[in-house]
Scaffold this motif. Structure first.
Motif, PDB file in Angstrom:
ATOM      1  N   PRO A  30      54.281 -24.468 107.207  1.00  0.00           N
ATOM      2  CA  PRO A  30      54.569 -24.025 105.840  1.00  0.00           C
ATOM      3  C   PRO A  30      56.078 -24.060 105.597  1.00  0.00           C
ATOM      4  O   PRO A  30      56.874 -23.875 106.512  1.00  0.00           O
ATOM      5  CB  PRO A  30      54.035 -22.596 105.791  1.00  0.00           C
ATOM      6  N   THR A  31      56.456 -24.323 104.369  1.00  0.00           N
ATOM      7  CA  THR A  31      57.877 -24.340 104.041  1.00  0.00           C
ATOM      8  C   THR A  31      58.417 -22.921 104.119  1.00  0.00           C
ATOM      9  O   THR A  31      57.662 -21.951 104.179  1.00  0.00           O
ATOM     10  CB  THR A  31      58.119 -24.905 102.623  1.00  0.00           C
ATOM     11  N   ALA A  32      59.734 -22.819 104.104  1.00  0.00           N
ATOM     12  CA  ALA A  32      60.368 -21.510 104.235  1.00  0.00           C
ATOM     13  C   ALA A  32      59.946 -20.600 103.084  1.00  0.00           C
ATOM     14  O   ALA A  32      59.765 -19.398 103.270  1.00  0.00           O
ATOM     15  CB  ALA A  32      61.881 -21.669 104.258  1.00  0.00           C
ATOM     16  N   GLU A  33      59.782 -21.168 101.917  1.00  0.00           N
ATOM     17  CA  GLU A  33      59.417 -20.339 100.763  1.00  0.00           C
ATOM     18  C   GLU A  33      57.970 -19.869 100.838  1.00  0.00           C
ATOM     19  O   GLU A  33      57.641 -18.778 100.408  1.00  0.00           O
ATOM     20  CB  GLU A  33      59.673 -21.110  99.475  1.00  0.00           C
ATOM     21  N   ILE A  44      66.285 -15.981  99.849  1.00  0.00           N
ATOM     22  CA  ILE A  44      66.374 -17.440  99.672  1.00  0.00           C
ATOM     23  C   ILE A  44      66.840 -17.767  98.266  1.00  0.00           C
ATOM     24  O   ILE A  44      67.696 -18.627  98.053  1.00  0.00           O
ATOM     25  CB  ILE A  44      65.009 -18.098  99.987  1.00  0.00           C
ATOM     26  N   SER A  45      66.302 -17.080  97.292  1.00  0.00           N
ATOM     27  CA  SER A  45      66.703 -17.307  95.907  1.00  0.00           C
ATOM     28  C   SER A  45      68.186 -16.989  95.697  1.00  0.00           C
ATOM     29  O   SER A  45      68.911 -17.739  95.045  1.00  0.00           O
ATOM     30  CB  SER A  45      65.843 -16.453  94.973  1.00  0.00           C
ATOM     31  N   ALA A  46      68.626 -15.886  96.279  1.00  0.00           N
ATOM     32  CA  ALA A  46      70.049 -15.513  96.165  1.00  0.00           C
ATOM     33  C   ALA A  46      70.932 -16.549  96.842  1.00  0.00           C
ATOM     34  O   ALA A  46      71.984 -16.922  96.317  1.00  0.00           O
ATOM     35  CB  ALA A  46      70.270 -14.130  96.780  1.00  0.00           C
ATOM     36  N   ARG A  47      70.501 -17.043  97.995  1.00  0.00           N
ATOM     37  CA  ARG A  47      71.277 -18.064  98.705  1.00  0.00           C
ATOM     38  C   ARG A  47      71.347 -19.349  97.885  1.00  0.00           C
ATOM     39  O   ARG A  47      72.395 -19.987  97.790  1.00  0.00           O
ATOM     40  CB  ARG A  47      70.659 -18.318 100.077  1.00  0.00           C
TER      41      ARG A  47
END
Length: 127
Positions: A30-33, A44-47
């Motif tokens: 699975p992807t990181a998200e 992740i969104s903040a990065r």
């Protein structure tokens, strides 16, 4: 003899090919998200947002540098043109000064000739 028989059995077992099992196909990771928890997703969104801001600042800085470089190049071209113009003007001045000095010598010689110094008179044309 029993020992020899046992050794031969062990060697036979070692020399027999062993079947290697095929690796089981793995499911795609699975992807990181997808694997992230809500806290991880926020991080992740903040990065991503921070990376986008950094890229925007970098792009703006690069554009500013390119504009400054273009302005510098334009100034250098103007400076070079001014240097060349000054050199031409200096050469013209020196030529005019040399012509003026020559004319002044001619006038001084003529004046001396009129005042009686025949050594400074121009040569008379021969007939």
């Amino acid at each position: 003899m029993i020992l020899l028989h046992a050794v031969l059995l062990m060697v036979a077992q070692v020399l027999q090919p062993v079947a290697v099992p095929e690796p089981a196909p793995t499911a795609p990771l699975p992807t990181a998200e997808e694997a992230a928890t809500p806290d991880d997703a926020a991080a992740i969104s903040a990065r991503k947002r921070l990376n986008a801001e950094v890229k925007a600042r970098t792009d703006a800085s690069d554009a500013g540098y390119a504009a400054a470089q273009a302005a510098y190049q334009a100034q250098m071209r103007e400076h070079q043109a001014a240097v060349e113009s000054t050199a031409r003007a200096q050469a013209e001045y020196e030529a005019a000064r040399a012509a003026y000095d020559q004319r002044q010598r001619e006038i001084a010689d003529w004046q001396a000739c009129v005042n009686g110094d025949k050594t400074r008179c121009p040569p008379k044309p021969q007939k």
